[in-house]
Scaffold this motif. Sequence first.
Motif, PDB file in Angstrom:
ATOM      1  N   ASN A  77      45.948  45.203  21.719  1.00 41.52           N
ATOM      2  CA  ASN A  77      44.729  45.176  20.898  1.00 41.52           C
ATOM      3  C   ASN A  77      43.528  45.709  21.670  1.00 41.52           C
ATOM      4  N   ALA A  78      43.466  45.399  22.965  1.00 41.36           N
ATOM      5  CA  ALA A  78      42.345  45.874  23.781  1.00 41.36           C
ATOM      6  C   ALA A  78      42.348  47.390  23.906  1.00 41.36           C
ATOM      7  N   LEU A  79      43.542  47.992  23.893  1.00 37.12           N
ATOM      8  CA  LEU A  79      43.652  49.432  24.098  1.00 37.12           C
ATOM      9  C   LEU A  79      43.436  50.245  22.826  1.00 37.12           C
ATOM     10  N   VAL A  80      43.757  49.690  21.659  1.00 35.59           N
ATOM     11  CA  VAL A  80      43.690  50.479  20.422  1.00 35.59           C
ATOM     12  C   VAL A  80      42.491  50.134  19.546  1.00 35.59           C
ATOM     13  N   ARG A 137      51.333  61.975  23.202  1.00 37.73           N
ATOM     14  CA  ARG A 137      51.406  60.786  24.056  1.00 37.73           C
ATOM     15  C   ARG A 137      50.877  61.085  25.449  1.00 37.73           C
ATOM     16  N   ASN A 138      51.220  62.221  26.003  1.00 40.48           N
ATOM     17  CA  ASN A 138      50.754  62.563  27.343  1.00 40.48           C
ATOM     18  C   ASN A 138      49.235  62.698  27.394  1.00 40.48           C
ATOM     19  N   VAL A 139      48.648  63.288  26.355  1.00 41.61           N
ATOM     20  CA  VAL A 139      47.190  63.388  26.300  1.00 41.61           C
ATOM     21  C   VAL A 139      46.570  61.997  26.214  1.00 41.61           C
ATOM     22  N   VAL A 140      47.127  61.165  25.351  1.00 44.62           N
ATOM     23  CA  VAL A 140      46.620  59.794  25.195  1.00 44.62           C
ATOM     24  C   VAL A 140      46.713  59.037  26.518  1.00 44.62           C
ATOM     25  N   LEU A 141      47.844  59.116  27.182  1.00 42.48           N
ATOM     26  CA  LEU A 141      48.023  58.383  28.436  1.00 42.48           C
ATOM     27  C   LEU A 141      47.049  58.868  29.506  1.00 42.48           C
ATOM     28  N   ALA A 142      46.755  60.159  29.510  1.00 41.66           N
ATOM     29  CA  ALA A 142      45.782  60.685  30.473  1.00 41.66           C
ATOM     30  C   ALA A 142      44.374  60.175  30.165  1.00 41.66           C
ATOM     31  N   LEU A 143      44.014  60.168  28.896  1.00 44.28           N
ATOM     32  CA  LEU A 143      42.669  59.733  28.515  1.00 44.28           C
ATOM     33  C   LEU A 143      42.483  58.221  28.662  1.00 44.28           C
ATOM     34  N   TRP A 144      43.555  57.476  28.480  1.00 44.97           N
ATOM     35  CA  TRP A 144      43.496  56.008  28.542  1.00 44.97           C
ATOM     36  C   TRP A 144      43.945  55.467  29.896  1.00 44.97           C
ATOM     37  N   ALA A 145      44.180  56.324  30.889  1.00 43.50           N
ATOM     38  CA  ALA A 145      44.813  55.908  32.144  1.00 43.50           C
ATOM     39  C   ALA A 145      44.088  54.744  32.818  1.00 43.50           C
ATOM     40  N   ASP A 149      45.334  50.727  33.400  1.00 42.49           N
ATOM     41  CA  ASP A 149      45.384  50.071  34.709  1.00 42.49           C
ATOM     42  C   ASP A 149      44.639  48.736  34.712  1.00 42.49           C
ATOM     43  N   SER A 150      43.588  48.633  33.898  1.00 43.64           N
ATOM     44  CA  SER A 150      42.756  47.422  33.914  1.00 43.64           C
ATOM     45  C   SER A 150      42.922  46.573  32.662  1.00 43.64           C
ATOM     46  N   VAL A 151      44.016  46.781  31.938  1.00 42.40           N
ATOM     47  CA  VAL A 151      44.149  46.149  30.628  1.00 42.40           C
ATOM     48  C   VAL A 151      44.230  44.631  30.710  1.00 42.40           C
ATOM     49  N   ASP A 152      44.776  44.069  31.785  1.00 32.55           N
ATOM     50  CA  ASP A 152      44.853  42.614  31.890  1.00 32.55           C
ATOM     51  C   ASP A 152      43.468  41.991  31.860  1.00 32.55           C
ATOM     52  N   GLN A 153      42.543  42.598  32.581  1.00 33.79           N
ATOM     53  CA  GLN A 153      41.172  42.091  32.595  1.00 33.79           C
ATOM     54  C   GLN A 153      40.498  42.300  31.249  1.00 33.79           C
ATOM     55  N   ASP A 154      40.715  43.465  30.652  1.00 33.84           N
ATOM     56  CA  ASP A 154      40.064  43.785  29.389  1.00 33.84           C
ATOM     57  C   ASP A 154      40.575  42.931  28.237  1.00 33.84           C
ATOM     58  N   SER A 155      41.809  42.429  28.352  1.00 32.94           N
ATOM     59  CA  SER A 155      42.410  41.701  27.242  1.00 32.94           C
ATOM     60  C   SER A 155      42.326  40.184  27.396  1.00 32.94           C
ATOM     61  N   ARG A 156      41.612  39.699  28.379  1.00 30.12           N
ATOM     62  CA  ARG A 156      41.498  38.249  28.526  1.00 30.12           C
ATOM     63  C   ARG A 156      40.928  37.651  27.254  1.00 30.12           C
ATOM     64  N   ASP A 157      41.194  36.402  27.036  1.00 33.01           N
ATOM     65  CA  ASP A 157      40.753  35.732  25.809  1.00 33.01           C
ATOM     66  C   ASP A 157      39.240  35.536  25.864  1.00 33.01           C
ATOM     67  N   ALA A 158      38.533  36.518  25.334  1.00 36.77           N
ATOM     68  CA  ALA A 158      37.073  36.517  25.434  1.00 36.77           C
ATOM     69  C   ALA A 158      36.443  35.371  24.645  1.00 36.77           C
ATOM     70  N   LYS A 159      37.029  35.003  23.517  1.00 33.64           N
ATOM     71  CA  LYS A 159      36.461  33.911  22.712  1.00 33.64           C
ATOM     72  C   LYS A 159      36.481  32.594  23.494  1.00 33.64           C
ATOM     73  N   THR A 160      37.592  32.334  24.151  1.00 35.12           N
ATOM     74  CA  THR A 160      37.691  31.104  24.940  1.00 35.12           C
ATOM     75  C   THR A 160      36.707  31.128  26.095  1.00 35.12           C
ATOM     76  N   ALA A 161      36.633  32.264  26.782  1.00 30.28           N
ATOM     77  CA  ALA A 161      35.720  32.382  27.920  1.00 30.28           C
ATOM     78  C   ALA A 161      34.266  32.199  27.481  1.00 30.28           C
ATOM     79  N   LEU A 162      33.906  32.776  26.327  1.00 24.14           N
ATOM     80  CA  LEU A 162      32.532  32.652  25.844  1.00 24.14           C
ATOM     81  C   LEU A 162      32.228  31.210  25.432  1.00 24.14           C
ATOM     82  N   GLN A 163      33.185  30.555  24.802  1.00 19.70           N
ATOM     83  CA  GLN A 163      32.972  29.162  24.399  1.00 19.70           C
ATOM     84  C   GLN A 163      32.806  28.267  25.618  1.00 19.70           C
TER      85      GLN A 163
END
Length: 229
Positions: A77-80, A137-145, A149-163
């Motif tokens: 979800n964080a990536l798309v 796919r190769n273009v997408v992977l290059a643009l989203w590279a 790499d940082s998707v774990d941080q970007d996908s943390r449960d932001a609602k819980t953290a904000l609450q």
Amino acid sequence: MKISAELRAFSERLGHEFARPELLVRALTHGSIASATRPDNQRLEFLGDRVLGLSMAEALFAADRAATEGQLAPRYNALVRGETCAAVAREIGLGEVLKLGRSEMMSGGRRKEALLADAMEAVIAAIYLDAGFETARNVVLALWAERLDSVDQDSRDAKTALQEWAQANGMSPPRYVQTARSGPDHAPEFEITVRLDDGREAVASGKGTKRSIEQAAAQVLLGQIEGTT
């Protein structure tokens, strides 16, 4: 079909030279300037959303073979999400080459998050139709590279953290308000505003479930808070 120097430069930033440049032109054509002889990019947007989704799902699946569905879903979800597509679009200067009607242009259409996100998906579809899934796919992977790499941080449960932050600072839980909805029932787009007791707020919009857009809004507000602390 010949294309302008501006579009050639954009193709270079994108990382794909079109054999059928008319596909790129259509992908960059907003409904505000479309006509019977100049179709808009909505159909391409529909297709590009699926190409992006499969590319990201496949990449995440291969990158972490031990991850559960519950771990993969928020990363996906964080990536798309629309905010991510719009951010990628800004990085490659997509807004500069969007074809808009005068009123949309005057209202700042080249900077609108929803327009940029939709056009980014349409461009991905144009690459797919021009050269197939592997190239897209190769273009997408290059643009989203970097984001992959940082998707774990970007996908943390932001609602819980904000609450948790709000409660730690003596506030009631954040309030999430649906401030707009558009699109067909099978593919709705939501705009969600999150507000804190101290008056701080943030807005996020895009396709997906209301919860995913609430997460995006919470992430935006967390970023604002972290930037001022």
